[in-house]
Structure formats: structure tokens, C-alpha cells
Design an enzyme around this catalytic site. Structure first.
Site, PDB file in Angstrom:
ATOM      1  N   SER A 156       0.861  -1.277  -0.062  1.00 52.80           N
ATOM      2  CA  SER A 156      -0.108  -0.008   0.148  1.00 52.80           C
ATOM      3  C   SER A 156       0.653   1.124   0.059  1.00 52.80           C
ATOM      4  O   SER A 156       0.080   2.403  -0.254  1.00 52.80           O
ATOM      5  CB  SER A 156      -0.974   0.071   1.123  1.00 52.80           C
ATOM      6  OG  SER A 156      -0.264   0.246   2.271  1.00 52.80           O
ATOM      7  N   LYS A 194       1.219   4.229   7.344  1.00 53.24           N
ATOM      8  CA  LYS A 194       0.598   5.027   6.420  1.00 53.24           C
ATOM      9  C   LYS A 194       1.025   6.341   6.703  1.00 53.24           C
ATOM     10  O   LYS A 194       1.504   6.804   7.874  1.00 53.24           O
ATOM     11  CB  LYS A 194      -0.778   5.000   6.733  1.00 53.24           C
ATOM     12  CG  LYS A 194      -1.699   3.532   6.398  1.00 53.24           C
ATOM     13  CD  LYS A 194      -1.721   3.100   5.084  1.00 53.24           C
ATOM     14  CE  LYS A 194      -2.273   2.227   4.705  1.00 53.24           C
ATOM     15  NZ  LYS A 194      -1.594   0.897   5.301  1.00 53.24           N
TER      16      LYS A 194
END
Length: 235
Positions: A156, A194
């Protein structure tokens, strides 16, 4: 106030500099203080540096300068015996001892960081804290503070240059600016890597891969565990 181990390490470094003009290696410090890993030495040095007792020069191997000694340097602050019993040299300490004007042969320019386990760069997974595993990391990747390493699992964050199997170096902290890549703990049991964003009063955890959606949480569900400061990759 210094801890007993910080006190012992400071005197050991000062004594070695005065005797040889060369700062001891991380292995020598670890053995002198009877510690199991060099990561413990790194934390002690960081603590001494933050308290203004030593100074290290960036990008220079084994570059340690003793800035000052404790006022009660001839007394152990915890009055406890240890494996290392330093010989205290009294005298005029106005002149600091400095090593690091040039790289020293055999110098240690890496430190051992705890490798806690895998962190998801996709669907969050719980980080496994394995205190028995460590990784050697160049000191140039590190700054002030406590650091640890995690292995990335998932894709990701590929558009941020972070790939599956990479090892990320994290500086431990509990706050971070918007746009920073962080280790985030969600609901006290899921950990993910993230980019941190803020959406009004909410926290957004943003992927760097368009196939993953940005996840938005109330602030009480997300805790920052550290921020990305470096990355290691094997080819």
C-alpha cells in the site's frame, strides 16, 4: 539526574578517551556495562547526549566528546555495585577530550536496533515485538531519540518508495505532523504504516497506492507509535 548505567557509561567513555585518545567501540561499551545488545548502548548514549553530557559528531565514526561530568562524579548515584568499576581521575576537566576529526580504523559506524516484526502496508496487522531479534543500522540514518525497526508486509505504500520486504527505521514518538509517514496503532490492536492526514477533527490514514482507500477514524481510536526516518532494502 543520570541513571546508574548512564553514569557508568559516561565515566567509561571519559576514562577510555583520556587513556587512549580513542572512543570505545559499541562492543567495548556493551561488554563494560554487561549489556546483552548494542541497542542498549545506543539508548544510553542518546540519553547522555540529550542531557548535555556528551556530544557526537554527525557522519564521523566513533566521534564522541565528553562535554561535562556530573558534579558528584566520584560517587555512584545509586550506590550500587556493577560489573564495571571505573577508575575516577580527578583533576582539571576544563579541556574536553575529542575524537572524530577523521575516521578511525576499525571504527563502529552502525548500531543495533530491535527488529520488532512485520508491519502491514496494506490491511493492518498486529506488530510482533520480538526483543530477541535485532538489525544493524548505519548511524547516519538515526538522529536523536529512540529508534526501532519493522519489516514491511504489503504494497500500500509503493508510491512512497516503500515495498514489500523493506525494513523501515522508526523513531519512537506519539505525535506527528500531517503528511508524515507514521506507525499508527488503531483500536489498540492493529498496527499499520500509513501517511497521517487530518480531516477536521478526524484522523486519516492514507495509503500510497490508489487501490487502497484512505481510512478515517476519530482521534481517540488512533495512536502514533513513531515516524519513518529511514529504510533498508536487500537486493
Amino acid at each position: 539526574m543520570l541513571t546508574r548505567k548512564q553514569y557508568e557509561l559516561l565515566l567509561f567513555i571519559d576514562q577510555r578517551l583520556r587513556e587512549t585518545g580513542i572512543s570505545p567501540s559499541f562492543d567495548e561499551m556493551k561488554d563494560a556495562l554487561d549489556l546483552k545488545s548494542k541497542s542498549g548502548i545506543h539508548r544510553l548514549i542518546t540519553g547522555l547526549e540529550e542531557r548535555g553530557f556528551i556530544r557526537r559528531l554527525v557522519n564521523r565514526a566513533r566521534a564522541l566528546e565528553v562535554v561535562k561530568l556530573p558534579e558528584n562524579y566520584d560517587v555512584d548515584p545509586n550506590d550500587q555495585q556493577s560489573g564495571f568499576n571505573p577508575t575516577v581521575i580527578k583533576g582539571n576537566f576544563a579541556q574536553n577530550t575529542l575524537i572524530g576529526a577523521a575516521p578511525v580504523a576499525g571504527a563502529v559506524d552502525a548500531v543495533s536496533l530491535p527488529l520488532y516484526g512485520k508491519i502491514a502496508a496494506g490491511t493492518p496487522i498486529e506488530a510482533m515485538r520480538d526483543h530477541q531479534t535485532s538489525i544493524e543500522v548505519p548511524m547516519t540514518l538515526l538522529g536523536r531519540g529512540e529508534h526501532y525497526a519493522l519489516t514491511v508486509e504489503g504494497d500500500s505504500m509503493i508510491e512512497a518508495g516503500i515495498f514489500d520486504g523493506d525494513t523501515v527505521i522508526i523513531r519512537r514518538c506519539d505525535t506527528a505532523d500531517a503528511g508524515t509517514i507514521v506507525v499508527a496503532l488503531v483500536d489498540d490492536n492493529e498496527v499499520t504504516l500509513k501517511r497521517l492526514r487530518r480531516k477536521g477533527a478526524s484522523i486519516a490514514l492514507e495509503a500510497a497506492n490508489p487501490k487502497y482507500e484512505t481510512r478515517i477514524f476519530p482521534p481517540d481510536r488512533v495512536k502514533v507509535q513513531g515516524k519513518l526516518v529511514g529504510l533498508l532494502r536487500s537486493y
